[in-house]
Design a protein around this motif. Structure first.
Motif, mmCIF file in Angstrom:
data_model
loop_
_atom_site.group_PDB
_atom_site.id
_atom_site.type_symbol
_atom_site.label_atom_id
_atom_site.label_comp_id
_atom_site.label_asym_id
_atom_site.label_seq_id
_atom_site.Cartn_x
_atom_site.Cartn_y
_atom_site.Cartn_z
ATOM 1 N N ILE A 77 86.627 24.971 61.448
ATOM 2 C CA ILE A 77 86.259 26.220 62.130
ATOM 3 C C ILE A 77 86.700 27.454 61.348
ATOM 4 C CG2 ILE A 77 86.463 25.084 64.377
ATOM 5 C CD1 ILE A 77 88.931 27.018 64.844
ATOM 6 N N CYS A 78 87.496 27.244 60.296
ATOM 7 C CA CYS A 78 88.189 28.358 59.631
ATOM 8 C C CYS A 78 87.300 29.035 58.589
ATOM 9 C CB CYS A 78 89.467 27.837 58.989
ATOM 10 S SG CYS A 78 90.794 29.044 58.959
ATOM 11 N N SER A 79 86.108 29.440 58.995
ATOM 12 C CA SER A 79 85.126 29.963 58.056
ATOM 13 C C SER A 79 84.870 31.447 58.276
ATOM 14 C CB SER A 79 83.800 29.201 58.212
ATOM 15 O OG SER A 79 83.164 29.567 59.429
ATOM 16 N N SER A 80 84.224 32.073 57.293
ATOM 17 C CA SER A 80 83.843 33.475 57.431
ATOM 18 C C SER A 80 82.700 33.647 58.420
ATOM 19 C CB SER A 80 83.428 34.033 56.059
ATOM 20 O OG SER A 80 82.339 33.294 55.518
ATOM 21 N N ASP A 81 82.025 32.549 58.790
ATOM 22 C CA ASP A 81 80.910 32.613 59.740
ATOM 23 C C ASP A 81 81.349 32.532 61.197
ATOM 24 O OD1 ASP A 81 79.172 32.803 57.661
ATOM 25 O OD2 ASP A 81 77.924 31.110 58.243
ATOM 26 N N LEU A 82 82.590 32.129 61.460
ATOM 27 C CA LEU A 82 83.022 31.954 62.853
ATOM 28 C C LEU A 82 82.854 33.212 63.697
ATOM 29 C CD1 LEU A 82 84.203 29.909 64.893
ATOM 30 C CD2 LEU A 82 86.467 30.806 64.327
#
Length: 383
Positions: free
Chosen positions: A259-264
């Motif tokens: 979940i640790c993305s720039s898209d979250l």
């Protein structure tokens, strides 16, 4: 003395042409890459592919030689759609194409079944992101990863929830994938190790394609947890956060690198909150050593027109590490460079890459983040 320049020149030219043609025959090095290029995690899979592609393009620009021959690198990219069956199909396709090595897969649930196929064929495989411990516990000498595993990541998050966030009651959800279940199991161990088994008030399950979480979130709300941990990917975690907000659940939302993305923030919209989400990336560079990673991210954004999502630097380093081993061995043949890969010490943009006797990265780091103002913000880097 009369020299027959015309005849001599023709003969010489013929010889020279044949010589130059032989020299011009580059050593073709085919690097396979597999990630989900379709389905809910396609944005993350494309990010991984672009990291690998950037490395291939740089290698070709440098004009490297392996064993005295100029090497031309080709990326053979395949889509496993995050599906274990499709993963084994495309793995066999790459084996049949006689690739010299494989970068991938992205997910643990696809990496693990595919790894047996590569091992049987003797083809080295470096995963830039698969974190389930089972991957390297199989004992395959062809399997490597450049990020920390779930035992480190999940356990660290579990301890962080108790020690730093002072969580007394914790709910856990996982998507039943190898990655989601594995990281959730390790998170639970971390919590129990610091707070005891009663701290886990409920454990619920979903799938990696689910969109409706009201039933499990209603159960969780009744337990009034301080922290909800989700083992899964951002494409599911984002909508889950939105439904948590709709139900008035105030608990902090923890998760792994999935979940640790720039898209979250885009996937969660205003439900991302301010400091509500805590996640860990399996990897990370300490502040004093961040220069190379910053340069990489700038070059990546210039090349592809968007920022790194998550795993691109690790895919880039995976390619460069593999090719470093080929150069040291003087050969791109898997059987010849594999022993050098197992002993490699490669300075990558994500830090020094070396492997233990299982193929896990030595001295792997973890980076904890939160989100504020719709942007990912560093909390701490740990080992």
């Amino acid at each position: 003395m009369i020299v027959k320049f015309g005849l001599l020149t023709a003969a010489t030219l013929s010889t020279l042409t044949a010589y130059h043609q032989a020299q011009a025959q580059d050593l073709i090095v085919r690097i396979g890459h597999v990630s989900p290029l379709s389905g809910p995690s396609a944005h993350m899979g494309k990010d991984t592919e672009e990291g690998a592609r950037m490395a291939i393009e740089e290698l070709n620009t440098k004009g490297l030689s392996i064993g005295g021959k100029k090497a031309k690198f080709e990326l053979l990219s395949e889509d496993d759609a995050s599906d274990p069956k499709q993963a084994t199909t495309v793995a066999q396709k790459l084996v049949d194409a006689k690739v010299n090595g494989v970068i991938g897969h992205m997910n643990s649930g696809t990496t693990i079944p595919a790894s047996k196929i590569y091992q049987t064929a003797g083809i080295p495989q470096i995963s830039p992101s698969a974190t389930n411990p089972k991957y390297t516990l199989q004992g395959f000498n062809t399997a490597f990863r450049v990020v920390a595993n779930d035992g480190q990541l999940g356990g660290t998050l579990g301890r962080f929830a108790v020690q730093i966030n002072h969580a007394k009651k914790v709910a856990v959800i996982d998507d039943r994938s190898a990655y989601g279940q594995g990281v959730a199991d390790e998170f639970v161990k971390g919590v129990i190790g610091k707070s005891g088994p009663d701290a886990i008030v409920t454990r619920q399950y979903t799938t990696d394609k689910a969109t409706d979480f009201n039933a499990i979130l209603t159960i969780i709300k009744s337990k009034n947890p301080d922290v909800i941990f989700f083992g899964g990917m951002d494409a599911v975690g984002g909508p889950m956060l939105r439904q948590m907000k709709q139900l008035g659940i105030e608990a902090k939302f923890f998760g792994g690198d999935g979940i640790c993305s720039s898209d979250l923030p885009n996937l969660a919209s205003d439900a991302i909150g301010e400091g509500k989400v805590v996640c860990a990336e399996a990897g990370g560079v300490e502040e004093a050593k961040k220069g190379d990673l910053i340069k990489f991210k700038a070059a990546f954004a210039k090349r592809f027109g968007h920022e790194v999502v998550l795993n691109a630097p690790y895919a880039y380093d995976s390619v460069m590490t593999m090719v470093d081993a080929m150069q040291k061995a003087g050969s791109s043949e898997p059987a010849k460079y594999l022993p050098l890969l197992s002993k490699i010490q490669h300075k990558g943009v994500t830090g020094m890459i070396a492997f233990d006797n299982r193929g896990d990265i030595l001295d792997g780091t973890l980076t904890l983040y939160t989100y504020k103002g719709g942007k990912r913000e560093l909390l701490t880097i740990t080992k």
